[in-house]
Design an enzyme around this catalytic site. Sequence first.
Site, short mmCIF file in Angstrom:
data_model
loop_
_atom_site.label_atom_id
_atom_site.label_comp_id
_atom_site.label_asym_id
_atom_site.label_seq_id
_atom_site.Cartn_x
_atom_site.Cartn_y
_atom_site.Cartn_z
N HIS A 130 50.38 12.52 82.52
CA HIS A 130 49.44 13.66 82.50
C HIS A 130 49.97 14.84 81.69
O HIS A 130 49.23 15.80 81.45
CB HIS A 130 49.13 14.09 83.94
CG HIS A 130 48.29 13.09 84.66
ND1 HIS A 130 46.92 13.20 84.75
CD2 HIS A 130 48.61 11.93 85.27
CE1 HIS A 130 46.44 12.16 85.42
NE2 HIS A 130 47.44 11.37 85.74
N ASP A 180 50.20 21.89 76.81
CA ASP A 180 49.51 21.38 77.99
C ASP A 180 49.07 19.95 77.71
O ASP A 180 48.58 19.67 76.60
CB ASP A 180 48.28 22.25 78.29
CG ASP A 180 48.03 22.43 79.77
OD1 ASP A 180 48.43 21.54 80.54
OD2 ASP A 180 47.44 23.46 80.15
O1 LIG Z 1 51.69 18.75 91.84
P1 LIG Z 1 52.11 20.12 91.34
O2 LIG Z 1 53.57 20.21 91.07
O3 LIG Z 1 51.60 21.21 92.25
O4 LIG Z 1 51.37 20.37 89.95
C1 LIG Z 1 49.98 20.17 89.74
C2 LIG Z 1 49.74 19.14 88.65
O5 LIG Z 1 50.17 19.70 87.43
C3 LIG Z 1 50.21 18.85 86.27
O6 LIG Z 1 48.90 18.61 85.76
C4 LIG Z 1 48.68 17.87 84.58
O7 LIG Z 1 47.57 17.02 84.76
C5 LIG Z 1 46.29 17.49 84.34
C6 LIG Z 1 45.28 16.36 84.57
O8 LIG Z 1 45.61 15.24 83.80
C7 LIG Z 1 46.34 17.93 82.89
O9 LIG Z 1 45.06 18.40 82.47
C8 LIG Z 1 47.37 19.04 82.74
O10 LIG Z 1 47.50 19.37 81.36
C9 LIG Z 1 48.73 18.61 83.27
O11 LIG Z 1 49.57 19.74 83.33
C10 LIG Z 1 50.96 17.58 86.60
O12 LIG Z 1 51.04 16.73 85.47
C11 LIG Z 1 50.39 16.89 87.82
O13 LIG Z 1 51.14 15.71 88.15
C12 LIG Z 1 50.50 17.86 88.98
O14 LIG Z 1 49.98 17.27 90.17
O1 LIG Z 2 42.43 28.41 91.95
C1 LIG Z 2 42.33 27.31 91.39
C2 LIG Z 2 42.96 27.05 90.15
C3 LIG Z 2 42.80 25.82 89.57
N1 LIG Z 2 42.04 24.86 90.17
C4 LIG Z 2 41.83 23.55 89.53
O2 LIG Z 2 43.08 22.95 89.18
C5 LIG Z 2 42.90 22.15 88.01
C6 LIG Z 2 43.95 22.53 86.98
O3 LIG Z 2 44.01 21.51 86.04
P1 LIG Z 2 44.53 21.74 84.57
O4 LIG Z 2 44.42 20.45 83.89
O5 LIG Z 2 43.80 22.86 83.91
O6 LIG Z 2 46.04 22.20 84.72
P2 LIG Z 2 47.25 21.71 85.68
O7 LIG Z 2 47.35 22.71 86.78
O8 LIG Z 2 46.90 20.34 86.17
O9 LIG Z 2 48.45 21.76 84.80
C7 LIG Z 2 41.48 22.39 87.50
O10 LIG Z 2 40.65 21.32 87.88
C8 LIG Z 2 41.09 23.68 88.20
O11 LIG Z 2 39.71 23.83 88.45
C9 LIG Z 2 41.43 25.08 91.38
O12 LIG Z 2 40.73 24.22 91.91
N2 LIG Z 2 41.58 26.32 91.95
#
Ligand SMILES: O=P(O)(O)OC[C@H]1O[C@H](O[C@H]2O[C@H](CO)[C@@H](O)[C@H](O)[C@H]2O)[C@H](O)[C@@H](O)[C@@H]1O
Ligand SMILES: O=c1ccn([C@@H]2O[C@H](COP(=O)(O)OP(=O)(O)O)[C@@H](O)[C@H]2O)c(=O)[nH]1
Length: 465
Positions: free
Chosen positions: A157, A370
């Site tokens: 991801h 990202d």
């Molecule tokens: O599980 P956390 O440590 O709280 O972090 C939340 C997630 O962050 C990352 O998100 C990624 O996945 C998104 C969906 O594919 C993508 O759009 C975004 O660019 C990425 O940053 C992380 O890769 C996840 O595993 C985490 O759960």
């Molecule tokens: O207050 C918040 C902030 C973020 N999101 C959700 O968290 C996800 C963030 O995904 P993104 O791929 O933009 O970044 P990541 O946090 O996974 O790196 C999106 O679906 C947002 O709508 C949410 O539900 N509530």
Amino acid sequence: MSRLVVVSNRVAPIDEGKQAAGGLAVAVLAALKKTGGIWFGWSGTVVEEESQSEPRRTDVGRLTYATLDLSRRDFEEYYNGFANQTLWPLFHYRLGLIEVSRRTREGYKRVNGYFAEKLVPLLRPDDMVWVHDYHLIPFGEELRQRGCNQRMGFFLHTPFPAPEVLVALPNHREVIRELCAYDLVGFHTQVDLRCFADYIRQELNGEVEDRGPEGGLLIHAFGRTLLARAFPISIDTDTLVSLAETAVRSRHSERLKESLVGRRLIIGVDRLDYSKGLPQRFQAFEQLLVAYPEHCNRVSFLQVAPPSREDVPEYIAIKRELSELSGRINGRFAEFDWVPIRYLNKSFGRRVLAGFYRTAHVGLVTPLRDGMNLVAKEYVACQDPDDPGVLVLSTFAGAARELDSALIVNPFDIEAVADALQRALTMALPERKERHAAMMRTLRSHDIGWWRESYVDALTRAPYG
Ligand SMILES: O=P(O)(O)OC[C@H]1O[C@H](O[C@H]2O[C@H](CO)[C@@H](O)[C@H](O)[C@H]2O)[C@H](O)[C@@H](O)[C@@H]1O
Ligand SMILES: O=c1ccn([C@@H]2O[C@H](COP(=O)(O)OP(=O)(O)O)[C@@H](O)[C@H]2O)c(=O)[nH]1
């Protein structure tokens, strides 16, 4: 159809009444509901004792959630340590932030082995195993070492870095060998895929066979053959469109509009992560007020930034930096009846966010790197097609490969981001509608259902050797 077994560090809320938030949770739940199966991962709980307990199982229809607790030591070494202080900064091109330690690497391997050990008894011979993200790269190899021959896929991801960056990791070869234990490896973009193929060629002398634009690459390395392909993750476009139509009339959105008293709104929504480019974004907004002072007291910037990974020092530092920066900028420009930056360290539900996105005239999404960035896609889907807002999007977000009708910016170039904000705030309706319609075509043809089905279809066709 084979049963699907999904493995990810985080498992979506088990409480069925609770809405799964991110795209991953929505996609995985939909896939599992279709095939039946297991969603296996960390419970989210950290326990003080060394844990070797059995998975906690909860059955919801044909779906079984199986979750494990982590001991304090495992949480520190696997999640806070190797996953979030080594792999995360490395994969986001932040070499200056990586911590290299044998202790955390061993902890990461140990937890992957522990998770694999606990999944094996739950597996059936015909299952397909779909593993998610950088926390679990060795998981497939750990299963194979325990005699599992099932079809196994992995999806990353985050971005996959260029080989020149990856080799800063002392055990980079081992990490890639672990990736090659899968039958299918998915990335968000062609750029990530190309970086992976470059590593295979340059560092391993492996063979890469191109199967055409949608066919991916056949990789021959470590005595195995696997398929590597780009599958850009997306959103549940139709659901978000209808959610935004009603959410914009909700109490939250009404209160937001009342508070603006006719001013225009720029919105940012990000986990509080150094990869999201928030200090540069705040400075770009400041620069907008300097270069285009007509926006003073006419535009507000709402930044939603829920805290994330709060035990990791770099996340503590970025939180402090942003508090100081927003305070300084607000102190410099605020009027008795206007605060330029509304900076919130809290999260909101999907419905509330949908209404906020629709209320905002500009969506400001400027990560330094990202994997995809679902917020960019959500912002577009939530716009009123007759009067849409404008997306300002970093060229370093995976989403920029598809949403090329956004105003694409270099997030390091603060003056250029300020100029893009000015352009967004003054863009005429026909251009806004044209750009929005182009992006909606992409979001409709490539929604979360497309992502799930194309990945599962490719996994069904495994093995590729
Ligand atoms: O599980 P956390 O440590 O709280 O972090 C939340 C997630 O962050 C990352 O998100 C990624 O996945 C998104 C969906 O594919 C993508 O759009 C975004 O660019 C990425 O940053 C992380 O890769 C996840 O595993 C985490 O759960
Ligand atoms: O207050 C918040 C902030 C973020 N999101 C959700 O968290 C996800 C963030 O995904 P993104 O791929 O933009 O970044 P990541 O946090 O996974 O790196 C999106 O679906 C947002 O709508 C949410 O539900 N509530």
